[in-house]
Design a protein around this motif. Structure first.
Motif, mmCIF file in Angstrom:
data_model
loop_
_atom_site.group_PDB
_atom_site.id
_atom_site.type_symbol
_atom_site.label_atom_id
_atom_site.label_comp_id
_atom_site.label_asym_id
_atom_site.label_seq_id
_atom_site.Cartn_x
_atom_site.Cartn_y
_atom_site.Cartn_z
ATOM 1 N N UNK A 101 6.486 3.224 10.671
ATOM 2 C CA UNK A 101 6.046 3.651 11.999
ATOM 3 C C UNK A 101 4.634 4.200 11.907
ATOM 4 N N UNK A 102 3.913 4.164 13.024
ATOM 5 C CA UNK A 102 2.543 4.653 13.037
ATOM 6 C C UNK A 102 2.413 5.865 13.952
ATOM 7 N N UNK A 103 1.344 6.632 13.736
ATOM 8 C CA UNK A 103 1.049 7.827 14.527
ATOM 9 C C UNK A 103 -0.431 7.835 14.882
ATOM 10 N N UNK A 104 -0.741 8.384 16.037
ATOM 11 C CA UNK A 104 -2.116 8.705 16.387
ATOM 12 C C UNK A 104 -2.090 10.130 16.917
ATOM 13 N N UNK B 109 -0.983 4.371 5.287
ATOM 14 C CA UNK B 109 -2.334 4.536 5.840
ATOM 15 C C UNK B 109 -2.496 5.978 6.260
ATOM 16 N N UNK B 110 -3.641 6.573 5.944
ATOM 17 C CA UNK B 110 -3.967 7.925 6.386
ATOM 18 C C UNK B 110 -5.468 7.945 6.640
ATOM 19 N N UNK B 111 -5.852 7.788 7.897
ATOM 20 C CA UNK B 111 -7.256 7.570 8.242
ATOM 21 C C UNK B 111 -7.698 8.547 9.332
ATOM 22 N N UNK B 112 -8.687 9.356 9.014
ATOM 23 C CA UNK B 112 -9.280 10.240 10.017
ATOM 24 C C UNK B 112 -10.339 9.461 10.797
ATOM 25 N N UNK C 199 -6.341 11.649 13.775
ATOM 26 C CA UNK C 199 -5.715 10.994 12.636
ATOM 27 C C UNK C 199 -4.884 9.793 13.052
ATOM 28 N N UNK C 200 -5.145 8.657 12.396
ATOM 29 C CA UNK C 200 -4.265 7.495 12.509
ATOM 30 C C UNK C 200 -3.545 7.344 11.178
ATOM 31 N N UNK C 201 -2.219 7.223 11.230
ATOM 32 C CA UNK C 201 -1.463 7.098 9.988
ATOM 33 C C UNK C 201 -0.304 6.128 10.164
#
Length: 242
Positions: free
Chosen positions: A145-148, A120-123, A134-136
């Protein structure tokens, strides 16, 4: 004979026109990239200043060295004393227009074309080319793992830097279904050296998982794969534009 009659009216070669136009700082001003002094987010200045302090230290350990690429690491920053800070520096085969590099790094439609570990790569917010939220989701083998992250593009002197750090936002709350990593600091600095585009990437991230921390050492050595994937993608885009 007037003064204007003495001017050299011979046309410049196209290569010279493009070369003069494509310098990072000139392109950044055309794109209205925000300057460091005008950035409203104080965290950006704090990270930017600290990266300069870290880069000046002499305790960096060489991890890998190839032609036009070098990877180093050191232990700790002021944000976390027990996590590795990585430094990747590499050079493209030619000068790459700034907008191409920024689009490949920041825009979803471009990034997922070559950075295939992102599921997932969502602005969530996008004020291109300057600011993003960015949420990825990063996925490789059995690890996910996810990032914000807050991302800001900054012009300082002749370098354009993408400054990244983790934030919290109610639109993407932390859940138990996936581990959320924490980016303490990340900078992707784009500059020009000897007619070629050079990138220097600093990163310190807490994966917040035992598996993730175990893979950190291997992950640093794989930064060369990331650089080569970006270079290959950029070359393809430039050939298409030609």
């Amino acid at each position: 004979m007037g003064c204007c009659e003495n001017r050299d009216k011979s046309p410049k070669p196209v290569e010279q026109i493009d070369r003069d136009y494509s310098l990072v700082s000139k392109e950044a001003k055309i794109l209205n990239i925000q300057t460091l002094s005008n950035a409203k987010d104080k965290k950006i200045l704090d990270i930017f200043t600290h990266i300069k302090e870290l880069d000046a230290k002499e305790d960096w350990e060489l991890v890998k060295k190839e032609e036009n690429l070098e990877i180093k690491k050191r232990l700790g920053s002021k944000y976390s004393s027990d996590l590795i800070v990585s430094k990747l520096q590499f050079t493209f085969d030619s000068y790459v227009p700034l907008i191409i590099v920024l689009d490949e790094l920041n825009l979803e439609a471009h990034r997922k074309q070559w950075d295939t570990n992102f599921a997932v790569y969502e602005n969530i917010e996008e004020d291109s080319p300057n600011n993003f939220l960015l949420y990825s989701v990063f996925s490789i083998l059995f690890f996910k793992t996810e990032y914000l992250e807050r991302k800001s593009v900054i012009l300082e002197d002749s370098t354009v830097s993408i400054v990244v750090y983790s934030v919290e936002d109610d639109r993407k709350p932390i859940t138990k279904s996936i581990t959320r990593a924490h980016t303490h600091l990340s900078i992707m600095a784009i500059s020009e050296k000897d007619g070629q585009t050079q990138m220097t990437v600093f990163n310190q991230t807490d994966p917040n998982s035992t598996v993730g921390k175990m893979g950190t050492t291997i992950g640093i050595t794989k930064l060369s794969d990331w650089a080569n994937a970006l270079k290959k993608r950029v070359a393809k885009v430039m050939n298409t534009h030609k």
